[in-house]
Write a protein that holds these residues in place. Structure first.
Motif, mmCIF file in Angstrom:
data_model
loop_
_atom_site.group_PDB
_atom_site.id
_atom_site.type_symbol
_atom_site.label_atom_id
_atom_site.label_comp_id
_atom_site.label_asym_id
_atom_site.label_seq_id
_atom_site.Cartn_x
_atom_site.Cartn_y
_atom_site.Cartn_z
ATOM 1 N N ALA A 1 -54.831 49.680 2.033
ATOM 2 C CA ALA A 1 -54.881 50.957 1.318
ATOM 3 C C ALA A 1 -55.940 51.831 1.980
ATOM 4 O O ALA A 1 -57.075 51.390 2.216
ATOM 5 C CB ALA A 1 -55.219 50.725 -0.151
ATOM 6 N N PHE A 2 -55.572 53.073 2.297
ATOM 7 C CA PHE A 2 -56.487 53.938 3.041
ATOM 8 C C PHE A 2 -57.802 54.137 2.294
ATOM 9 O O PHE A 2 -58.886 54.135 2.900
ATOM 10 C CB PHE A 2 -55.825 55.296 3.301
ATOM 11 C CG PHE A 2 -56.713 56.269 4.026
ATOM 12 C CD1 PHE A 2 -56.942 56.140 5.385
ATOM 13 C CD2 PHE A 2 -57.338 57.309 3.340
ATOM 14 C CE1 PHE A 2 -57.775 57.022 6.055
ATOM 15 C CE2 PHE A 2 -58.166 58.194 3.992
ATOM 16 C CZ PHE A 2 -58.382 58.057 5.366
ATOM 17 N N ALA A 3 -57.720 54.297 0.988
ATOM 18 C CA ALA A 3 -58.932 54.539 0.203
ATOM 19 C C ALA A 3 -59.902 53.360 0.283
ATOM 20 O O ALA A 3 -61.119 53.535 0.172
ATOM 21 C CB ALA A 3 -58.569 54.817 -1.254
ATOM 22 N N ALA A 4 -59.360 52.149 0.475
ATOM 23 C CA ALA A 4 -60.211 50.959 0.495
ATOM 24 C C ALA A 4 -61.020 50.848 1.776
ATOM 25 O O ALA A 4 -62.099 50.237 1.784
ATOM 26 C CB ALA A 4 -59.363 49.707 0.301
ATOM 27 N N VAL A 5 -60.530 51.419 2.891
ATOM 28 C CA VAL A 5 -61.215 51.264 4.178
ATOM 29 C C VAL A 5 -61.798 52.568 4.709
ATOM 30 O O VAL A 5 -62.540 52.542 5.707
ATOM 31 C CB VAL A 5 -60.251 50.664 5.222
ATOM 32 C CG1 VAL A 5 -59.787 49.280 4.807
ATOM 33 C CG2 VAL A 5 -59.057 51.580 5.446
ATOM 34 N N ALA A 6 -61.473 53.691 4.090
ATOM 35 C CA ALA A 6 -61.947 54.978 4.605
ATOM 36 C C ALA A 6 -63.468 55.025 4.657
ATOM 37 O O ALA A 6 -64.060 55.466 5.654
ATOM 38 C CB ALA A 6 -61.409 56.116 3.742
ATOM 39 N N GLY A 7 -64.117 54.563 3.593
ATOM 40 C CA GLY A 7 -65.580 54.583 3.541
ATOM 41 C C GLY A 7 -66.217 53.710 4.604
ATOM 42 O O GLY A 7 -67.017 54.190 5.422
ATOM 43 N N PRO A 8 -65.896 52.369 4.652
ATOM 44 C CA PRO A 8 -66.487 51.503 5.684
ATOM 45 C C PRO A 8 -66.176 51.954 7.104
ATOM 46 O O PRO A 8 -67.053 51.906 7.978
ATOM 47 C CB PRO A 8 -65.865 50.132 5.386
ATOM 48 C CG PRO A 8 -65.476 50.192 3.958
ATOM 49 C CD PRO A 8 -65.095 51.612 3.694
ATOM 50 N N PHE A 9 -64.929 52.408 7.345
ATOM 51 C CA PHE A 9 -64.569 52.852 8.692
ATOM 52 C C PHE A 9 -65.385 54.086 9.082
ATOM 53 O O PHE A 9 -65.868 54.191 10.218
ATOM 54 C CB PHE A 9 -63.074 53.173 8.755
ATOM 55 C CG PHE A 9 -62.200 51.963 8.940
ATOM 56 C CD1 PHE A 9 -62.681 50.692 8.680
ATOM 57 C CD2 PHE A 9 -60.889 52.096 9.372
ATOM 58 C CE1 PHE A 9 -61.881 49.578 8.839
ATOM 59 C CE2 PHE A 9 -60.075 50.987 9.550
ATOM 60 C CZ PHE A 9 -60.563 49.726 9.271
ATOM 61 N N GLY A 10 -65.520 55.039 8.166
ATOM 62 C CA GLY A 10 -66.281 56.251 8.470
ATOM 63 C C GLY A 10 -67.736 55.960 8.734
ATOM 64 O O GLY A 10 -68.342 56.515 9.672
ATOM 65 N N ILE A 11 -68.328 55.082 7.936
ATOM 66 C CA ILE A 11 -69.736 54.722 8.117
ATOM 67 C C ILE A 11 -69.938 54.018 9.445
ATOM 68 O O ILE A 11 -70.900 54.307 10.181
ATOM 69 C CB ILE A 11 -70.212 53.850 6.945
ATOM 70 C CG1 ILE A 11 -70.236 54.665 5.652
ATOM 71 C CG2 ILE A 11 -71.598 53.279 7.234
ATOM 72 C CD1 ILE A 11 -70.526 53.846 4.418
ATOM 73 N N TYR A 12 -69.032 53.081 9.766
ATOM 74 C CA TYR A 12 -69.199 52.369 11.030
ATOM 75 C C TYR A 12 -69.035 53.310 12.215
ATOM 76 O O TYR A 12 -69.774 53.205 13.212
ATOM 77 C CB TYR A 12 -68.185 51.227 11.132
ATOM 78 C CG TYR A 12 -68.275 50.524 12.465
ATOM 79 C CD1 TYR A 12 -69.300 49.623 12.729
ATOM 80 C CD2 TYR A 12 -67.369 50.806 13.496
ATOM 81 C CE1 TYR A 12 -69.405 49.004 13.963
ATOM 82 C CE2 TYR A 12 -67.465 50.186 14.728
ATOM 83 C CZ TYR A 12 -68.486 49.293 14.962
ATOM 84 O OH TYR A 12 -68.603 48.688 16.196
ATOM 85 N N LEU A 13 -68.056 54.215 12.155
ATOM 86 C CA LEU A 13 -67.854 55.154 13.262
ATOM 87 C C LEU A 13 -69.113 55.968 13.509
ATOM 88 O O LEU A 13 -69.563 56.118 14.664
ATOM 89 C CB LEU A 13 -66.667 56.060 12.951
ATOM 90 C CG LEU A 13 -66.182 56.972 14.083
ATOM 91 C CD1 LEU A 13 -64.675 57.168 14.003
ATOM 92 C CD2 LEU A 13 -66.856 58.336 14.053
ATOM 93 N N ALA A 14 -69.724 56.466 12.432
ATOM 94 C CA ALA A 14 -70.942 57.266 12.584
ATOM 95 C C ALA A 14 -72.089 56.413 13.111
ATOM 96 O O ALA A 14 -72.853 56.850 13.992
ATOM 97 C CB ALA A 14 -71.312 57.886 11.233
ATOM 98 N N ALA A 15 -72.224 55.180 12.588
ATOM 99 C CA ALA A 15 -73.317 54.306 13.012
ATOM 100 C C ALA A 15 -73.145 53.892 14.471
ATOM 101 O O ALA A 15 -74.129 53.835 15.235
ATOM 102 C CB ALA A 15 -73.378 53.077 12.113
#
Length: 386
Positions: A343-357
């Motif tokens: 589900a996109f909502a389930a991974v959007a947060g972790p993926f976005g944080i990791y991309l920025a980090a």
């Protein structure tokens, strides 16, 4: 100056496609690994939250089953006891059965036509003589909603006459004797789905009107529950053992936690490894681009010899690595998403944080190495070997 920087940046990325693709591939690989571990962690977290452990008693007295239900250890109780060789409307040719239960396992409430004043909740809470019949069987019996059905054991007359004296009152017929000494069940609902059966479904708590079918203490063939808290499985085993102490007959208890144990251990392992995985990915995401920049120190020395300032050299090579990393991260995270389809909502947060980090680590690592290379003396840079 800015136009020159962008032109050089495009030339830098295109002139060394192998180096650019390596930077991009490393970022994609790290992002793919992070994405798969993240989704695996989420999957096991969901499994762990929803893990169900079934506790099953057989041959347990009804009173004990109710005590277990209110113990705080359990939820979703299901009770079942089947009595065979039942006579319905004194028809000895039809084989019928009584099913004491507290829930309709095989059908939903929409499959039952209830008599006025009845519904699923009130039916299973009843302690009086009521039953649920399959509609086709009720039609065979000539019964409808609200009608009273005669039920008794096949050897009912012999049981009543066991004392040796005639159970009949003066002028009483056998049918009148049966109606005086054996129960009626009121049809509270008709089951209109599934194949026809000759089963009278009766609330588990309505056993007293049917005491003629019960020898000794009223016990359940099956009492099945779901453990409310997996972590209390050991405590519940002890409780179940104490609950069955002193119970006559051959009661049994079973509870298999092997599957839940495996899920829990995997959940714990992933929770332990997850921050380590992220830290390792970010460390590699910062160090490896820096080494790429260090490998290009000869090019940096040429720029410095041409008079390019340290800040400009640092910015160009940092930006080049960041662009490769950004594209690689997008590819890796997109590939992880396509492979697992969460589900996109389930991974959007972790993926976005990791991309920025990861981009921050890449910029920091490549920036430091570019700055260290550019700040050396120009003559030393020109004499250095790659």
């Amino acid at each position: 100056m800015m136009d020159w920087s962008f032109r050089y940046l495009r030339r830098l990325l295109g002139r060394n496609p192998g180096r650019s693709l390596l930077s991009l591939g490393l970022a994609a690989l790290l992002a793919l690994a992070f994405g798969l571990v993240t989704m695996l962690r989420g999957m096991y977290a969901e499994l762990y939250r929803n893990v169900e452990v079934r506790a099953v008693f057989t041959g347990i007295p009804y009173a004990k089953a109710l005590k277990a239900e209110t113990s705080g250890f359990l939820r979703d109780a299901y009770y079942e006891t089947v009595i065979m060789d039942v006579m319905v409307e004194l028809n000895d040719l039809e084989h019928a059965a009584i099913l004491f239960t507290n829930r309709l396992e095989e059908v939903g409430p929409e499959d039952v036509e209830w008599a006025e004043g009845w519904d699923e909740e009130s039916f299973f809470a009843a302690e009086k003589g009521v039953c649920l019949l399959h509609a086709e069987y009720a039609e065979e019996l000539g019964m409808g909603l609200g009608d009273r059905v005669r039920v008794n054991e096949r050897n009912w007359l012999a049981n009543i006459s066991a004392g040796g004296e005639s159970p009949l009152r003066p002028g009483e017929t056998l049918l009148e004797l049966r109606d005086r000494r054996r129960p009626f069940l009121t049809v509270a609902g008709l089951l209109r789905s599934g194949p026809e059966d000759h089963i009278l479904r009766v609330p588990a708590g309505a056993f007293k009107p049917l005491s003629c079918f019960i020898a000794g203490e009223y016990s359940l063939d099956i009492a099945r529950y779901t453990l409310a808290d997996y972590h209390r499985a050991s405590a519940f085993r002890d409780y179940a053992k104490s609950l069955l102490d002193g119970v006559r007959g051959d009661p049994a208890f079973s509870m298999d936690t092997d599957s839940a144990d495996r899920i829990y251990e995997m959940h714990r392992l992933l929770e332990t490894l997850y921050p380590i995985t992220i830290a390792a990915a970010l460390l590699l995401g910062g160090v490896l681009p820096g080494l790429m920049v260090l490998h290009a120190s000869k090019e940096i020395s040429t720029l410095r010899a041409l008079g390019v300032r340290i800040r400009s050299c640092t910015g160009i090579y940092t930006l080049a690595q960041a662009l490769c990393a950004f594209l690689g991260l997008l590819i890796g995270l997109l590939l992880a998403f396509v492979l697992q389809r969460p589900a996109f909502a389930a991974v959007a947060g972790p993926f976005g944080i990791y991309l920025a980090a990861h981009l921050a680590a890449c910029a920091l690592g490549s920036g430091i190495f570019a700055w260290l290379s550019a700040r050396r003396h120009v003559l030393e840079l020109l004499q250095s070997k790659e």
